[in-house]
Design a protein around this motif. Structure first.
Motif, PDB file in Angstrom:
ATOM      1  N   MET A  46       0.829  -1.204   0.000  1.00 23.69           N
ATOM      2  CA  MET A  46       0.000   0.000   0.000  1.00 23.69           C
ATOM      3  C   MET A  46       0.867   1.258   0.000  1.00 23.69           C
ATOM      4  N   VAL A  47       1.918   1.238   0.839  1.00 22.42           N
ATOM      5  CA  VAL A  47       2.794   2.402   0.931  1.00 22.42           C
ATOM      6  C   VAL A  47       3.426   2.683  -0.421  1.00 22.42           C
ATOM      7  N   GLU A  48       3.838   1.630  -1.105  1.00 21.32           N
ATOM      8  CA  GLU A  48       4.542   1.837  -2.365  1.00 21.32           C
ATOM      9  C   GLU A  48       3.639   2.384  -3.460  1.00 21.32           C
ATOM     10  N   LYS A  49       2.347   2.215  -3.306  1.00 21.27           N
ATOM     11  CA  LYS A  49       1.428   2.768  -4.315  1.00 21.27           C
ATOM     12  C   LYS A  49       1.493   4.288  -4.324  1.00 21.27           C
ATOM     13  N   ASP A  50       1.616   4.899  -3.153  1.00 22.57           N
ATOM     14  CA  ASP A  50       1.660   6.352  -3.066  1.00 22.57           C
ATOM     15  C   ASP A  50       2.334   6.727  -1.745  1.00 22.57           C
ATOM     16  N   PRO A  51       3.676   6.782  -1.735  1.00 22.48           N
ATOM     17  CA  PRO A  51       4.397   6.948  -0.465  1.00 22.48           C
ATOM     18  C   PRO A  51       3.961   8.182   0.326  1.00 22.48           C
ATOM     19  N   GLY A  52       3.578   9.255  -0.361  1.00 17.95           N
ATOM     20  CA  GLY A  52       3.221  10.472   0.370  1.00 17.95           C
ATOM     21  C   GLY A  52       1.782  10.502   0.813  1.00 17.95           C
ATOM     22  N   GLY A  53       0.894   9.824   0.100  1.00 14.96           N
ATOM     23  CA  GLY A  53      -0.528  10.040   0.350  1.00 14.96           C
ATOM     24  C   GLY A  53      -1.343   8.799   0.653  1.00 14.96           C
ATOM     25  N   TRP A  54      -0.672   7.649   0.756  1.00 20.20           N
ATOM     26  CA  TRP A  54      -1.449   6.407   0.930  1.00 20.20           C
ATOM     27  C   TRP A  54      -2.316   6.450   2.182  1.00 20.20           C
ATOM     28  N   ALA A  55      -1.822   7.075   3.265  1.00 23.04           N
ATOM     29  CA  ALA A  55      -2.526   6.980   4.535  1.00 23.04           C
ATOM     30  C   ALA A  55      -3.797   7.823   4.564  1.00 23.04           C
ATOM     31  N   ARG A  56      -3.927   8.728   3.598  1.00 23.98           N
ATOM     32  CA  ARG A  56      -5.120   9.566   3.579  1.00 23.98           C
ATOM     33  C   ARG A  56      -6.135   9.097   2.560  1.00 23.98           C
ATOM     34  N   THR A  99      -6.035   2.937  -0.127  1.00 20.93           N
ATOM     35  CA  THR A  99      -4.740   2.387   0.259  1.00 20.93           C
ATOM     36  C   THR A  99      -4.511   2.374   1.767  1.00 20.93           C
ATOM     37  N   ALA A 100      -5.388   3.068   2.536  1.00 20.54           N
ATOM     38  CA  ALA A 100      -5.157   3.163   3.983  1.00 20.54           C
ATOM     39  C   ALA A 100      -5.630   1.890   4.682  1.00 20.54           C
ATOM     40  N   ILE A 101      -5.002   0.782   4.313  1.00 19.62           N
ATOM     41  CA  ILE A 101      -5.350  -0.505   4.936  1.00 19.62           C
ATOM     42  C   ILE A 101      -4.730  -0.521   6.335  1.00 19.62           C
ATOM     43  N   SER A 102      -5.530  -0.865   7.345  1.00 17.98           N
ATOM     44  CA  SER A 102      -4.985  -0.820   8.701  1.00 17.98           C
ATOM     45  C   SER A 102      -5.384  -2.066   9.484  1.00 17.98           C
ATOM     46  N   ASN A 103      -4.794  -2.209  10.667  1.00 19.23           N
ATOM     47  CA  ASN A 103      -5.011  -3.431  11.445  1.00 19.23           C
ATOM     48  C   ASN A 103      -5.645  -3.164  12.803  1.00 19.23           C
TER      49      ASN A 103
END
Lengths: 305, 536
Positions: free
Chosen positions: B188-198, B202-206
């Protein structure tokens, strides 16, 4: 000559003669204006209130033992009392003195900004209107450009360059507000310059500057004064607004805008902290507006009954 | 005509009653409306460095351990072994899943931790990388002498993580509850290193919740993570987070019922709320509010000037009359509530470095200022004090401006800046004096003292002391009281230099509606709604 019959050569009666007599002393334009505005009770009230506020702003702070910046942290947010007429704010500063200090700031901003607008706007509009043609087109396009940029944007830019403070606010106001004055004066002068007295002045060899300053501008004075009286409250309000959103003067100086902004947080517990500066702002604005309205009625010959 | 009006009214009445019925029948998902404060800088566990982002991450991600009711509890780790005299940790992971159904593996942790140590990380290196310096190779990796791949964290298999520490670290398990230590998904991070978490895709979490909507500057929505290992006990279906920044707006929204949780109130309202509201809480917090001096700029490069400024602040007047939230006067950088090995409070043991709670040391301050060449403040330049409009900052700044003026005769220009602009200015050294705050990330004084390491990204005072670095580094290789002796010495060093003027120790003034039950705030001041309920 035969057509004139002798009976036309009769002495007139005393009655007819008196019709021509000027019964009352002649009045100048400004005397007439003063007479009319005196009859307008609300305008006079507005005028008196403005004078009172002006007086209080000048001498008021000296009548109190407190200063606008002195904090007393053991005495914060006290309700109005004999000791503190308007109560104290969250830093224990006397609100009465701060409101009057705010009046100084607000009136100073209003008056200075308006004075600059008067000088710049009248001359700019006058030159543009008198010369007309290409000069007029170019000058008015400049005005159009200036008036398309919002004031807040100027204000923010100036705050960044000069740092927040009274000077930046006044410069911001001065750099924008004159355009309306310029437009109004130009409109007036466009119609006045076609009149005979200007033609006469030109024929006698008067310089354009002399015509502008001695003939044209005095004749637009009525409109200019009305615009000014309505511009002062606008400038005061803009200052309050800028201070309210934090772009205005910086602490410990106080303006009505920054005081209301400080008071908003405690609105539920200490409403008086918002009331006094808010009321001062309202009363001042309203007085100027009512007075300006009355003045316009008195100055405009078409509105005379 | 009258008849028509009556008919119309009847019609309106019928229509509205229908509408009411329709609303009642629908099963409303259990939604918590939460004011999350200013927009978080980042929601990426490794890149985030502030509490506003930490609050969200704490609800969406879960580390090896977690804090429940103030106690350390297992999170992703089922069990752990500590060997080699406390320098090797082996974690055995639960069979937990990510929100997209893939299993949480030891590789995810390894990836995340190495990512935090990467000095060339896209889009920027992690400011909190030094939180991992307890791990062998981490500091060297951040400094660039070894590759981040050489950091001693290894996934032995899918479910086993081995960590080697530089030295026994008594609070290492606590550290693993912190967001920098939380796992992320490499794909997920590699898809968009700057914006994945927003981005919800891509903001897959546990953790118990997962991000499902993000509106910049406005709001975000967290939905229950159905794949969470303890999902049965997660009661809330949705959390709506609103980015209301201004306390007065927050309080209005709270009183109007538009939000259920607010993390701050206007300071002027605190006395009234304390008296009347059962839903108003003053929670202890481990953190310090202080003024940072730019030690690279004249005249603040002179410790005498910094001391004079600090000594003049009447802290008692500020906490009692301005902030009013039961804060404590700060006489040192490390806040109250952190204990040393012998169980004594670090703060009480360390002393006050000449800082009096009230302005009792003002005379000394005048002497110091005169000694620095500014008798009675003559010739002292007008410095600028910057802060953001949040909370009591403006009011405190005005009070301190006055104290300095009155006691030292110096003028300070105070200027209120927007949060983002303020951080830019502070981190770029573009300031004289700035308001700052630091809350503990784990219950040990190092969490505070690490800030002023010369190579710390958060050392915004630009203070550079090799001796301080050595003391802190030495402390990390030691245990017991010996370690604390180093820490006491380190704090004394920075406080004698007075690179910051401590003002107060925070408390949190929060409001939570009475029908919200079982909400938690960790000791370090992060919200946790994993087991919160809403009572109808």
């Amino acid at each position: 000559m035969n057509n004139i019959s002798p009976d036309l050569w009769q002495p007139i009666t005393y009655e007819d003669r008196d019709k021509e007599r000027i019964a009352r002393p002649s009045m100048t334009f400004w005397q007439d204006v003063w007479r009319r505005i005196k009859q307008n009770k609300s305008a006079m009230l507005g005028f008196v209130v403005i004078m009172v506020i002006l007086l209080l702003a000048i001498v008021g702070p000296w009548l109190s033992q407190y200063s606008y910046w002195e904090q007393d942290l053991s005495n914060t947010s006290q309700s109005p009392s004999f000791e503190h007429w308007f109560g104290t704010d969250g830093h224990g500063r006397d609100l009465y003195v701060r409101v009057l200090h705010g009046a100084r700031i607000s009136l100073a901003v209003g008056l200075i900004a308006t004075l600059v607008n008067f000088v710049v706007g009248v001359l700019y509009g006058g030159i543009s209107g008198y010369f007309g043609g290409n000069i007029d087109s170019v000058m008015m396009r400049v005005v159009d450009i200036i008036s398309t940029i919002p004031l807040v944007l100027y204000a923010i830019l100036l705050m960044v360059v000069l740092g927040p403070g009274l000077l930046s606010i006044i410069i911001a106001l001065c750099s924008v507000y004159w355009v309306r004055m310029a437009r109004i004066v130009r409109g007036q002068i466009l119609s006045l310059r076609e009149q005979e007295f200007i033609f006469a002045a030109k024929s006698l060899g008067a310089s354009p500057f002399r015509i502008l300053v001695r003939h044209l501008i005095p004749n637009t004075m009525g409109t200019i004064i009305v615009t000014i009286t309505l511009m002062i409250p606008e400038a005061i309000f803009t200052e309050a607004f800028l201070s309210f959103i934090g772009l205005g003067i910086s602490a410990p100086k106080a303006s009505w805008g920054s005081m209301t902004s400080d008071a908003i947080g405690g609105l539920r517990s200490y409403p008086y902290q918002l009331f006094f500066p808010g009321a001062a702002l309202c009363i001042t604005m309203m007085s100027f507006n009512i007075f300006g309205d009355g003045l316009r009625d008195a100055l405009d010959p078409r509105l005379r009954k | 005509m009258k008849k028509k009006i009556t008919l119309f009214l009847v019609f309106v009445l019928i229509m509205t009653s229908f509408a009411a019925c329709g609303g009642a029948k629908e099963k409303t998902p259990s939604t918590l409306k939460w004011d999350i404060g200013p927009e978080p800088y980042s929601l990426d566990p490794q890149l985030n460095f502030a509490n506003d982002g930490g609050n969200i991450i704490n609800n969406t991600f879960e580390g090896l351990m977690r804090e429940l009711n103030g106690e350390l509890a297992p999170g992703m780790a089922e069990s752990y072994e500590i060997t080699h005299e406390g320098t090797v940790y082996i974690f055995h992971l639960k069979d937990a899943l990510w929100s997209d159904g893939k299993p949480v593996t030891a590789n995810d942790f390894e990836y995340a931790w190495k990512r935090a140590c990467d000095p060339n990380l896209d889009p920027e290196p992690a400011r909190y990388s030094y939180q991992l310096f307890y791990i062998k190779g981490a500091q060297e990796a951040v400094e660039g002498s070894v590759s981040p791949n050489d950091v001693s964290v290894t996934a032995l298999d899918e479910k086993t993580l081995k960590v080697e520490l530089v030295a026994p670290t008594p609070y290492f398990l606590e550290l693993t509850t912190f967001y920098t230590y939380m796992p992320v998904r490499a794909d997920m991070v590699e898809k968009d290193p700057g914006g994945w978490a927003r981005s919800p895709e891509t903001a897959i979490s546990n953790g118990p919740f997962v991000l499902t909507e993000y509106k910049t500057g406005e709001s975000l929505i967290l939905s229950k993570n159905e794949k969470y290992w303890d999902a049965d006990k997660v009661y809330l279906d949705r959390i709506e987070g609103f980015m209301l920044e201004e306390e007065n707006t927050m309080l209005s929204a709270y009183e109007a019922g538009e939000v259920d949780v607010i993390a701050d109130v206007p300071i002027q309202e605190i006395p009234r709320l304390k008296e009347n509201n059962s839903d108003f809480y003053i929670l202890p917090s481990i953190g310090t509010n202080y003024y940072i001096f730019n030690t690279q700029k004249e005249p603040l490069d002179d410790p005498l000037v910094r001391k004079a400024l600090s000594y003049t602040i009447n802290r008692t007047a500020i906490v009692e009359n301005i902030t009013q939230g039961e804060e404590r006067e700060a006489t040192g950088f490390v806040p109250i509530g952190l204990l040393d090995k012998e169980g004594n409070d670090f703060r009480e043991t360390a002393g006050d470095y000449g800082i009096y709670k009230d302005a009792g040391n003002a005379e000394k301050a005048k002497e110091l200022l005169a000694e620095a060449g500014y008798p009675n403040g003559e010739g002292f330049p007008t410095l600028e004090l910057i802060f953001n409009s949040y909370g009591s900052h403006q009011a405190v700044a005005e009070a301190i401006q006055q104290m300095w003026k009155k006691e030292l005769g110096i003028d300070i220009r105070i200027s209120n800046q927007e949060w983002g602009a303020l951080q830019d200015n502070i981190y770029n050294g573009n300031f004289d004096i700035a308001s700052g705050g630091w809350t503990a990330d784990y219950a040990d004084p190092t969490t505070m003292l690490d800030v002023w390491l010369s190579y710390s990204g958060n050392n915004v005072a630009k203070w550079d002391s090799k001796k301080y670095d050595t003391l802190i580094e030495e402390s990390k290789t030691m245990t017991g009281q010996e370690r604390f002796d180093r820490l006491y010495e380190a704090e004394a060093l920075m406080m004698d230099a007075m690179i910051v003027a401590p003002i107060l120790y925070y408390t949190d003034t929060v409001m939570v509606k009475d029908y919200v039950k079982d909400w938690e705030m960790t000791r370090l001041g992060l919200w946790y709604f994993g087991y919160a309920r809403i009572e109808e």
